[in-house]
Design an enzyme around this catalytic site. Sequence first.
Site, PDB file in Angstrom:
ATOM      1  N   GLU A   1       0.815  -1.226   0.000  1.00  0.00           N
ATOM      2  CA  GLU A   1       0.000   0.000   0.000  1.00  0.00           C
ATOM      3  C   GLU A   1       0.851   1.281   0.000  1.00  0.00           C
ATOM      4  O   GLU A   1       0.902   2.008   0.992  1.00  0.00           O
ATOM      5  CB  GLU A   1      -0.983  -0.019   1.169  1.00  0.00           C
ATOM      6  CG  GLU A   1      -1.894  -1.243   1.117  1.00  0.00           C
ATOM      7  CD  GLU A   1      -2.894  -1.329   2.266  1.00  0.00           C
ATOM      8  OE1 GLU A   1      -2.930  -0.419   3.111  1.00  0.00           O
ATOM      9  OE2 GLU A   1      -3.634  -2.321   2.311  1.00  0.00           O
TER      10      GLU A   1
ATOM     11  N   GLU B   1      -5.247 -11.044  -1.899  1.00  0.00           N
ATOM     12  CA  GLU B   1      -6.086 -10.978  -0.690  1.00  0.00           C
ATOM     13  C   GLU B   1      -7.567 -11.029  -1.060  1.00  0.00           C
ATOM     14  O   GLU B   1      -8.387 -10.268  -0.536  1.00  0.00           O
ATOM     15  CB  GLU B   1      -5.783  -9.689   0.084  1.00  0.00           C
ATOM     16  CG  GLU B   1      -4.330  -9.531   0.466  1.00  0.00           C
ATOM     17  CD  GLU B   1      -4.033  -8.308   1.318  1.00  0.00           C
ATOM     18  OE1 GLU B   1      -4.956  -7.755   1.947  1.00  0.00           O
ATOM     19  OE2 GLU B   1      -2.854  -7.896   1.348  1.00  0.00           O
TER      20      GLU B   1
HETATM   21  O1  G3I Z   1      -2.777 -10.087  18.270  1.00  0.00           O
HETATM   22  C1  G3I Z   1      -3.656  -9.233  19.008  1.00  0.00           C
HETATM   23  C2  G3I Z   1      -4.196  -9.991  20.155  1.00  0.00           C
HETATM   24  O2  G3I Z   1      -3.118 -10.318  21.010  1.00  0.00           O
HETATM   25  C3  G3I Z   1      -5.236  -9.151  20.856  1.00  0.00           C
HETATM   26  O3  G3I Z   1      -5.847  -9.905  21.866  1.00  0.00           O
HETATM   27  C4  G3I Z   1      -6.322  -8.692  19.875  1.00  0.00           C
HETATM   28  C5  G3I Z   1      -7.331  -7.763  20.536  1.00  0.00           C
HETATM   29  O4  G3I Z   1      -7.988  -6.988  19.578  1.00  0.00           O
HETATM   30  O5  G3I Z   1      -5.710  -8.002  18.836  1.00  0.00           O
HETATM   31  C6  G3I Z   1      -4.811  -8.839  18.134  1.00  0.00           C
HETATM   32  O6  G3I Z   1      -4.259  -8.199  17.020  1.00  0.00           O
HETATM   33  C7  G3I Z   1      -5.147  -7.957  15.954  1.00  0.00           C
HETATM   34  C8  G3I Z   1      -4.725  -8.807  14.769  1.00  0.00           C
HETATM   35  O7  G3I Z   1      -5.497  -8.481  13.641  1.00  0.00           O
HETATM   36  C9  G3I Z   1      -4.858 -10.300  15.036  1.00  0.00           C
HETATM   37  O8  G3I Z   1      -6.192 -10.624  15.277  1.00  0.00           O
HETATM   38  C10 G3I Z   1      -5.047  -6.505  15.597  1.00  0.00           C
HETATM   39  O9  G3I Z   1      -5.586  -5.754  16.656  1.00  0.00           O
HETATM   40  C11 G3I Z   1      -5.805  -6.217  14.344  1.00  0.00           C
HETATM   41  O10 G3I Z   1      -5.528  -4.884  13.931  1.00  0.00           O
HETATM   42  C12 G3I Z   1      -5.307  -7.148  13.251  1.00  0.00           C
HETATM   43  O11 G3I Z   1      -6.056  -6.854  12.087  1.00  0.00           O
HETATM   44  C13 G3I Z   1      -5.499  -7.339  10.879  1.00  0.00           C
HETATM   45  C14 G3I Z   1      -5.187  -6.138   9.988  1.00  0.00           C
HETATM   46  O12 G3I Z   1      -4.754  -6.600   8.698  1.00  0.00           O
HETATM   47  C15 G3I Z   1      -4.041  -5.282  10.568  1.00  0.00           C
HETATM   48  O13 G3I Z   1      -2.863  -6.028  10.686  1.00  0.00           O
HETATM   49  C16 G3I Z   1      -6.531  -8.243  10.210  1.00  0.00           C
HETATM   50  O14 G3I Z   1      -6.684  -9.422  11.007  1.00  0.00           O
HETATM   51  C17 G3I Z   1      -6.047  -8.625   8.814  1.00  0.00           C
HETATM   52  O15 G3I Z   1      -7.064  -9.334   8.135  1.00  0.00           O
HETATM   53  C18 G3I Z   1      -5.741  -7.355   8.033  1.00  0.00           C
HETATM   54  O16 G3I Z   1      -5.256  -7.730   6.766  1.00  0.00           O
HETATM   55  C19 G3I Z   1      -4.953  -6.663   5.884  1.00  0.00           C
HETATM   56  C20 G3I Z   1      -3.719  -7.057   5.098  1.00  0.00           C
HETATM   57  O17 G3I Z   1      -2.672  -7.347   5.995  1.00  0.00           O
HETATM   58  C21 G3I Z   1      -3.316  -5.936   4.123  1.00  0.00           C
HETATM   59  N1  G3I Z   1      -4.416  -5.577   3.271  1.00  0.00           N
HETATM   60  C22 G3I Z   1      -5.654  -5.241   3.931  1.00  0.00           C
HETATM   61  C23 G3I Z   1      -6.082  -6.370   4.885  1.00  0.00           C
HETATM   62  C24 G3I Z   1      -7.392  -6.024   5.592  1.00  0.00           C
HETATM   63  O18 G3I Z   1      -7.224  -4.900   6.414  1.00  0.00           O
END
Ligand code: G3I
Length: 355
Positions: free
Chosen positions: A163, A268
Amino acid sequence: MKKILLFVLFLSLAHTSCSKDDGTAPQGDGKLPELQIATLREAPVTMGAAVSVDALKTDEKYRDLVVREFTSLTGENAMKMDALAPAQGSYKWDDADYLVQFAADHGMRVHGHTLIWYRTEAWWLGQILSTDKEVWKGIMKTYIQDVVGHFRGKVASWDVVNEVFEDDGTMRDCIWRRYIGDEYVELAFRYAHEADPDAVLFYNEYGQDYSFLKNQKVCEFARSLVEKGVPVHGIGLQFHTHTAQTEEHLKYAIRCAAALGLKVHVSELDVRVNDEGDPDRVFTEEDAAAQQAVYRYVAQGMMELPAEQCYGITTWGVTDAATWLAEEHPDWPLLFDARYAKKPAYHGLLQGFYK
Ligand code: G3I
């Protein structure tokens, strides 16, 4: 001149394609014919899924489904900087190593996601007081080379930078760009290539499914990298898309990404139905049919590419039981339903693979 060049490149795409000539029996009842294969592991396009390491470890049905259907794995979160680097110079490899070993045990390819992404920068970067460009280049180089080096020979490809552009076509702000300048992107590719010269390196971007401007920006930017000799080998199209998306736009985006001769990864893919965020929405037969069509368009678009440019299609998740899209309101964007059964979307892929 640039547009003409792109157009000529589109037209000159070779006619050899990703397709295999096996599997031919059409389906009856007026349905479109489908490729007849036992599972997606036999698909003519490498099929992958973004997976949760927790689910792989704890959910047997999930694990069995992943092993049965997919030949490529991406960690949905396991290889992001905020997961891998809890402190500067210190790494937490467990989940990512588990994923890599799981893939090796089942003959799967691993796609690394993602080295540099503004949304998953490690917290400790914000504690660094220096504004010296060379210091920041060193921090980025160390991180990328530690990670790519750790997985050298085990992770086939990387989203090196994710991105780069905003929706309006301007370059996005991030901590690396602030201190290193626009050059941060090409440096990231060079550092990754030094650490694993055999890894296939992708520039991954969102929005090409709905924005012609994004397509144009990505193509121009990738071309500028290639012209500078930057080791970029492929373009990732995220394709977080929806049922109203048109066949023309999706296929255009794939052709556009391929126009430079680089590999193309639909990296994705998910197809949401509840764009309005309606909390009471249900998944209807019409939704399922519209979603099936979108999956078909994507498969067809990839089948049109020369085989060597067709890197694969990765869905962003495995079943509708766990998708990032359903965190705030209901949605059903994937190939398998919440009970892990194949949806019409799955047949959309098989129709798209049929030649
Ligand atoms: O790991 C922590 C966990 O320890 C905690 O208990 C929990 C509480 O909310 O949060 C957990 O982390 C989260 C993680 O996902 C794992 O579940 C983060 O807060 C959350 O922000 C994270 O979201 C991910 C997001 O990217 C940001 O990294 C989504 O699962 C994931 O599907 C999303 O994927 C992105 C791609 O990487 C890039 N393109 C867009 C796509 C969708 O946003």
